[in-house]
Enzyme design. Structure first.
Site, PDB file in Angstrom:
ATOM      1  N   ASP A 195       0.808  -1.215   0.000  1.00  0.00           N
ATOM      2  CA  ASP A 195       0.000   0.000   0.000  1.00  0.00           C
ATOM      3  C   ASP A 195       0.845   1.270   0.000  1.00  0.00           C
ATOM      4  OD1 ASP A 195       0.935  -0.494   2.557  1.00  0.00           O
ATOM      5  OD2 ASP A 195      -1.022  -0.879   3.427  1.00  0.00           O
ATOM      6  N   ASN A 197      -7.481  -2.213  14.550  1.00  0.00           N
ATOM      7  CA  ASN A 197      -8.888  -2.474  14.206  1.00  0.00           C
ATOM      8  C   ASN A 197      -9.041  -3.670  13.256  1.00  0.00           C
ATOM      9  OD1 ASN A 197      -7.964  -1.521  11.773  1.00  0.00           O
ATOM     10  ND2 ASN A 197      -9.450   0.130  11.569  1.00  0.00           N
ATOM     11  N   HIS A 231      -7.375  -4.255  10.401  1.00  0.00           N
ATOM     12  CA  HIS A 231      -7.111  -4.084   8.959  1.00  0.00           C
ATOM     13  C   HIS A 231      -5.831  -4.819   8.552  1.00  0.00           C
ATOM     14  CE1 HIS A 231      -4.746  -0.220  10.002  1.00  0.00           C
ATOM     15  NE2 HIS A 231      -3.859  -1.050   9.504  1.00  0.00           N
ATOM     16  N   GLU A 267      -9.659  -1.730   5.377  1.00  0.00           N
ATOM     17  CA  GLU A 267     -10.278  -1.399   6.659  1.00  0.00           C
ATOM     18  C   GLU A 267     -11.524  -2.265   6.881  1.00  0.00           C
ATOM     19  OE1 GLU A 267      -8.771   0.413   8.715  1.00  0.00           O
ATOM     20  OE2 GLU A 267      -8.229   2.394   7.989  1.00  0.00           O
TER      21      GLU A 267
HETATM   22  C1  F6R Z   1       1.423  -1.348   6.132  1.00  0.00           C
HETATM   23  C2  F6R Z   1       0.136  -1.991   6.286  1.00  0.00           C
HETATM   24  C3  F6R Z   1      -0.651  -1.945   7.558  1.00  0.00           C
HETATM   25  C4  F6R Z   1       0.179  -2.240   8.800  1.00  0.00           C
HETATM   26  C5  F6R Z   1      -0.685  -2.111  10.041  1.00  0.00           C
HETATM   27  C6  F6R Z   1       0.118  -2.331  11.326  1.00  0.00           C
HETATM   28  O1  F6R Z   1       1.941  -1.566   4.830  1.00  0.00           O
HETATM   29  O2  F6R Z   1      -0.302  -2.548   5.343  1.00  0.00           O
HETATM   30  O3  F6R Z   1      -1.699  -2.877   7.463  1.00  0.00           O
HETATM   31  O4  F6R Z   1       0.723  -3.526   8.713  1.00  0.00           O
HETATM   32  O5  F6R Z   1      -1.265  -0.840  10.104  1.00  0.00           O
HETATM   33  O6  F6R Z   1       1.019  -1.289  11.490  1.00  0.00           O
HETATM   34  P1  F6R Z   1       2.162  -1.345  12.603  1.00  0.00           P
HETATM   35  O7  F6R Z   1       3.086  -2.436  12.226  1.00  0.00           O
HETATM   36  O8  F6R Z   1       2.832  -0.002  12.539  1.00  0.00           O
HETATM   37  O9  F6R Z   1       1.481  -1.609  13.906  1.00  0.00           O
END
Ligand code: F6R
Length: 237
Positions: free
Chosen positions: A67, A135, A137, A142
């Site tokens: 992403d 949450n 995702h 989301e």
């Molecule tokens: C990032 C992504 C997100 C993260 C998620 C957890 O490329 O796709 O889904 O993996 O937000 O983020 P952290 O690791 O910072 O807790």
């Protein structure tokens, strides 16, 4: 789903790196899907160290990132493009022509997403690395994301914007992003989900015990045939 329980973050990063290095030694032209965020940082450090010790060779590897914020300039220090170059790509011998990224600078987000989807179809992802949001995702899919969703432009939830603030360097976090869809992620041959810390406990509970539901997108991963969860004690509860 295979569960690998680890003591702490260091062990989580090592385990993930050992799996990747082993898979790359078996198939040097592996197609890897990378994630950003805090969780895979330790893994990327381990991979850089292994590369310096000549234990792994990325020269034939192809990569796709999950992403990117939208709109976002590549050279912006908050971009995932910058993050990946800073933490991994510039430190190993990955060929820059083999790096694929959703372009946060595009004027035509729809076309960009369609092209990305097409490129992934042509180069199916062998191993996708994932983190999980508080949450539930995955990628920027989301809650409410459909199981068959493809790469697309999405709006981020307030909770995601707030959590991501910790690694945002300056300015305002965009409220939109380009992301691989759930269907795109699920088409990967193997998935490795990394999770650590108490903040992820609820999401991991929904993955392991809860029903598969669009309210917790991470729960879709239970349906994947080759899915490894590497998780520490704190998030397993
Ligand atoms: C990032 C992504 C997100 C993260 C998620 C957890 O490329 O796709 O889904 O993996 O937000 O983020 P952290 O690791 O910072 O807790």
């Amino acid at each position: 789903m295979k569960l690998v329980k680890v003591k702490n973050y260091k062990e989580l990063s090592r385990k993930a790196s050992d799996i990747l290095i082993n898979e790359i030694s078996k198939k040097p032209n592996l197609v890897l899907g990378f994630a950003t965020g805090e969780t895979p940082l330790g893994l990327y450090k381990e991979l850089v160290m292994a590369y310096k010790k000549r234990k792994v060779d990325f020269s034939k590897i192809k990569s796709f990132n999950l992403d990117e914020y939208y709109p976002m300039k590549k050279r912006d220090k908050n971009s995932y493009y910058f993050f990946m170059h800073n933490n991994l790509f510039d430190k190993v011998n990955l060929n820059k022509f083999n790096i694929n990224f959703l372009n946060g600078e595009t004027k035509d987000a729809e076309k960009e997403c369609k092209n990305y989807e097409r490129k992934i179809k042509k180069n199916p992802i062998d191993i996708q690395i994932l983190g999980v949001g508080v949450n539930g995702h995955i990628g920027f899919d989301e809650p409410g994301s459909r199981e068959d969703s493809k790469t697309r432009l999405v709006r981020l939830t307030d909770s995601t914007i707030e959590s991501n603030f910790k690694i945002f360097k300056h300015g305002k976090i965009p409220d939109k992003a380009l992301t691989m869809g759930i269907g795109t992620i699920m088409a990967s041959k193997k998935i490795i989900l990394l999770a650590n810390g108490r903040a992820k406990k609820e999401a991991i509970r929904h993955l392991i015990k809860g029903p598969v539901t669009e309210r917790w997108p991470v729960s879709y991963l239970r349906k994947h045939k080759d899915m490894v969860l590497i998780a520490d004690k704190a998030c397993l509860g």
